[in-house]
Scaffold this active site. Sequence first.
Site, PDB file in Angstrom:
ATOM      1  N   ASP A 139      -9.790   3.648  -1.322  1.00 13.25           N
ATOM      2  CA  ASP A 139      -9.145   4.925  -2.130  1.00 13.25           C
ATOM      3  C   ASP A 139     -10.098   5.359  -2.974  1.00 13.25           C
ATOM      4  OD1 ASP A 139      -6.460   5.537  -1.589  1.00 13.25           O
ATOM      5  OD2 ASP A 139      -5.878   3.902  -2.846  1.00 13.25           O
ATOM      6  N   LYS A 162       0.691   4.586   7.043  1.00 15.33           N
ATOM      7  CA  LYS A 162      -0.718   4.410   7.156  1.00 15.33           C
ATOM      8  C   LYS A 162      -0.988   3.287   8.262  1.00 15.33           C
ATOM      9  CE  LYS A 162      -1.485   5.655   2.325  1.00 15.33           C
ATOM     10  NZ  LYS A 162      -1.373   5.207   0.753  1.00 15.33           N
ATOM     11  N   GLN A 211      -1.140   0.269  -2.897  1.00 15.14           N
ATOM     12  CA  GLN A 211      -0.081   1.377  -2.950  1.00 15.14           C
ATOM     13  C   GLN A 211       0.282   1.616  -4.300  1.00 15.14           C
ATOM     14  OE1 GLN A 211       0.487   3.635  -0.418  1.00 15.14           O
ATOM     15  NE2 GLN A 211       1.578   4.636  -2.007  1.00 15.14           N
TER      16      GLN A 211
END
Length: 297
Positions: A121, A54, A98
């Site tokens: 997200d 990422k 994460q």
Amino acid sequence: MTARIIDGKTIAAGLRGNVTDAVHRLRRDRGLVPGLAVVLVGQNPASEVYVRNKSKAVTEAGMYPFDQHLPEDVSEAGLLDLIARLNADENVNGILVQLPLPPQIDSQKVISAIDPAKDVDGFHPLNVGRLASGVAALVPCTPLGCIFLAKTVHASLAGLEAVVIGRSNIVGKPLVQLLLAENATVTIVHSKTRDLETVCRRADLLVAAMGRPEMVRGGWIKPGATVIDVGINRVAGQHAGKSRIVGDVAFSEAAAIAGAITPVPGGVGPMTIACLLLNTLRAACAQKGLPAPQIGK
Ligand code: NDP
């Protein structure tokens, strides 16, 4: 019939290119460089790989990465304190924590602490509710990637019979909302569904997201259907000690019947990162009161 392969790598590269161009224009015209903070807790090797990928993608797109690595034993309060600092930092336009988090930390509490405007997200309850209400929202990256891929096959998803296997908060449920917004007729199935196979065979668009290696067989697929395989499963390889990645769909059986199909790897996976970059760009524009970039419309 041999299915057309939906090349997620190439499609994702195109989307990343568009995002990169838009980021360059933003820097040139407005002096704005979007920033993404990726927060990793502990030493989970798979998470470390995801985070590294990422960050690399963020840099390649011309954005600022603000990587944050906390020790495995960090307290919930410690993580919430970091989130508060990132929320307040004007240079940080997107925040991604994460998952999974270690057991001492309540993931839902952490997700809910992220500023919804920076929730790239799309997991914050406010964004979940906005998506379900049909209001503009930051939406989860993997389902968004599935929509992009489906639209490379179907100019419009309106009226298609879509079946989604899996009802998780990160893939199945948000995907259902996105498909409804595209005017598809949607069925969601899960581990308690009776006669999964018959339901799947109705689908013009079948999305498999259950984490069960190659469970969807050729006979489950309507001839000519589009099949999107979200699953990422590591299984034993042909040689001792070697492993390989397979999806939730038995690829060669399915490819003999479907009209179009995503491979694993190289299908949905690359789209997830591309959509994360797009969400970060969208978040940065929204925070500065700029019009949304016209990408993927
Ligand atoms: P979860 O484990 O959170 O959810 C799995 C879902 O599948 C559940 O709703 C479960 O049903 C359902 N399910 C499990 N077994 C069966 C079965 N035998 N029959 C029917 N339904 C079943 O998984 P995720 O949604 O997080 O991930 C799904 C897959 O997608 C995984 O392989 C994951 O690695 C992959 N993934 C890939 C991403 C990418 O970027 N390509 C990103 C995210 C995930 P129930 O609710 O009844 O338990």
